[in-house]
Design an enzyme around this catalytic site. Sequence first.
Site, PDB file in Angstrom:
ATOM      1  N   ASN B  11     -27.853  28.071  10.766  1.00 25.47           N
ATOM      2  CA  ASN B  11     -28.754  28.747  10.389  1.00 25.47           C
ATOM      3  C   ASN B  11     -30.111  27.994  10.056  1.00 25.47           C
ATOM      4  OD1 ASN B  11     -28.662  31.809   8.396  1.00 25.47           O
ATOM      5  ND2 ASN B  11     -29.913  31.525  10.095  1.00 25.47           N
ATOM      6  N   CYS B  82     -30.892  35.291   1.615  1.00 27.29           N
ATOM      7  CA  CYS B  82     -30.320  34.667   2.914  1.00 27.29           C
ATOM      8  C   CYS B  82     -29.152  33.511   2.343  1.00 27.29           C
ATOM      9  CB  CYS B  82     -31.063  34.125   3.792  1.00 27.29           C
ATOM     10  SG  CYS B  82     -30.284  33.279   5.091  1.00 27.29           S
ATOM     11  N   GLU B 204     -25.935  39.862  13.606  1.00 27.50           N
ATOM     12  CA  GLU B 204     -26.663  40.388  12.750  1.00 27.50           C
ATOM     13  C   GLU B 204     -27.676  41.670  13.110  1.00 27.50           C
ATOM     14  OE1 GLU B 204     -28.299  37.621  10.006  1.00 27.50           O
ATOM     15  OE2 GLU B 204     -27.235  35.884  11.093  1.00 27.50           O
ATOM     16  N   ARG B 205     -27.893  42.633  12.306  1.00 23.34           N
ATOM     17  CA  ARG B 205     -28.871  43.700  12.705  1.00 23.34           C
ATOM     18  C   ARG B 205     -30.077  43.012  12.540  1.00 23.34           C
ATOM     19  NH1 ARG B 205     -29.943  47.116   7.178  1.00 23.34           N
ATOM     20  NH2 ARG B 205     -30.137  45.443   5.764  1.00 23.34           N
ATOM     21  N   CYS B 213     -24.022  33.520   8.992  1.00 20.86           N
ATOM     22  CA  CYS B 213     -24.516  34.538   8.293  1.00 20.86           C
ATOM     23  C   CYS B 213     -23.957  34.567   6.875  1.00 20.86           C
ATOM     24  CB  CYS B 213     -24.414  35.729   8.826  1.00 20.86           C
ATOM     25  SG  CYS B 213     -24.991  37.350   7.931  1.00 20.86           S
ATOM     26  N   GLY B 214     -24.750  34.230   5.674  1.00 21.71           N
ATOM     27  CA  GLY B 214     -23.928  34.032   4.584  1.00 21.71           C
ATOM     28  C   GLY B 214     -23.557  35.200   3.789  1.00 21.71           C
ATOM     29  N   THR B 215     -24.249  36.331   4.042  1.00 24.82           N
ATOM     30  CA  THR B 215     -23.595  37.665   3.475  1.00 24.82           C
ATOM     31  C   THR B 215     -22.495  38.135   4.404  1.00 24.82           C
ATOM     32  OG1 THR B 215     -25.212  39.002   4.453  1.00 24.82           O
ATOM     33  CG2 THR B 215     -25.784  38.226   2.099  1.00 24.82           C
TER      34      THR B 215
END
Lengths: 286, 286
Positions: B11, B82, B204-205, B213-215
Amino acid sequence: MRFAKGHGTGNDFVILPDPDGQLDPSADLVARLCDRRFGVGGDGVLRVVRTKAARTEVDGGQEAPEWFMDYRNADGSVAEMCGNGVRVFVRYLLDYGLASGPELAVATRAGLRRVREEADGQLTVDMGGAQVTGEGSVELGGQRLDGLAISVGNPHLACVTDRPLREIDISAPRLLAADSPAGGVNVEIVRITGEQEAEMRVHERGSGVTLSCGTGTVAAAVAAAVSAGDWQAGRERPWTVHVPGGTLAVTPSVTASLLTGPAEIVARGELTSAWLTRASERAVMA
Amino acid sequence: MRFAKGHGTGNDFVILPDPDGQLDPSADLVARLCDRRFGVGGDGVLRVVRTKAARTEVDGGQEAPEWFMDYRNADGSVAEMCGNGVRVFVRYLLDYGLASGPELAVATRAGLRRVREEADGQLTVDMGGAQVTGEGSVELGGQRLDGLAISVGNPHLACVTDRPLREIDISAPRLLAADSPAGGVNVEIVRITGEQEAEMRVHERGSGVTLSCGTGTVAAAVAAAVSAGDWQAGRERPWTVHVPGGTLAVTPSVTASLLTGPAEIVARGELTSAWLTRASERAVMA
């Protein structure tokens, strides 16, 4: 390790200044540099090295230019020439005082290339001669298009069509002609949009759909000149060629096709030693 | 204008050092910086600015950290947090002596985030609490998967499956549940591969399929912990989560989920004045 990044009509490059030929970037390092997320990102690497320091055969004879464009593809393989890359290469030489214009020559693996800086800062490259070598056809999105097989040093199939180019799916061309060279060809679709003006989309062999392709615009202009009857009559006239990444001017010729377009250096700086260390560790592990 | 480029599990971000808050990058400039061919290239911009100099509301109170992570999406829009970006942000602070570790806090638009540098150089971020908010289902490549609706500040639908993840097409998820929030959710597919170990792919949206994607890894670990029965029992145990861009360690929690992973600075340098001038000219013309 110093680097710069630049592009010509959206064809982008990692530039490695190496005047004295002290770098010998491995294919692995080149691929890591070109990685758009784990590295700097680019369609290829342009190593800027003095011809006399380049560890390669450069065909220049008495006239050997001071600078050699050591061009590598994003996968690390050695490449010969790139019409957008050589403009970026010369832009870098001029911007950082490594050469003076407006006219200069660059050594490449495809031989000497003459470049001229225009009054507006655009750069004109002598791309060498183009030849129509035959005919061919290709299936694009389930539909057949006929075109001309054209050599600009590398092989192209340029198909002139009246259809809006955005309606044609060029993501997976399937060559129908049996005499296509091993390794495939670059496929261009070309629509003539006005007086000496055309638009072009390209699928590059090995790279897929790209924003621009220097030799592809020359092939497109040859095909357009054939449609106009100029090519057969030996009339060399300039074409404006619109590509997704911008606009180029091309005068196709059997002896010295001229390609004019913009080039800009976006940034320059240094790779971190941490990244270089990890890159070499990964190379050892791979 | 100075910049750096860094990434966390693929990322990647353009870092803009601006300690005294003298930059006010427009959405247009951010988008041009993140452009992978005409600019530097990245998934977003991390502006490094002192909290007291940031022209924004930072919720830190007495504890306000020295540095504010001004995070922007690649399209130029303002973003809150993020999990991969904050590691890259802290890596930059530590590598260039702007903060000292091993523990520090960073102000973000989502509030204060505590970060710790581990002995091996990886960084652990307190991502805040996660909540299971319900159930949901999604159609992926014509097949239905059921999952858990999970909030990690932003909304996720994490679907645990036994199928090999590469067989599932996540390029165009279609939410079947009627209660999906406006703006959509991030969709994760999760396969448990061993003791406290899972692999994850994410859509991811707004961004589509990404390398990490961390979350999303936190949501995936919550879903895995639910499968294991740990979540319901209130047991907080660490999960190793493999994503296409690397490997992260996640301890999901209703109060303070911990995300550990690598971050590295690839390069730093300066944008050319020529590029900045042309970028602003283009912005005026657009």
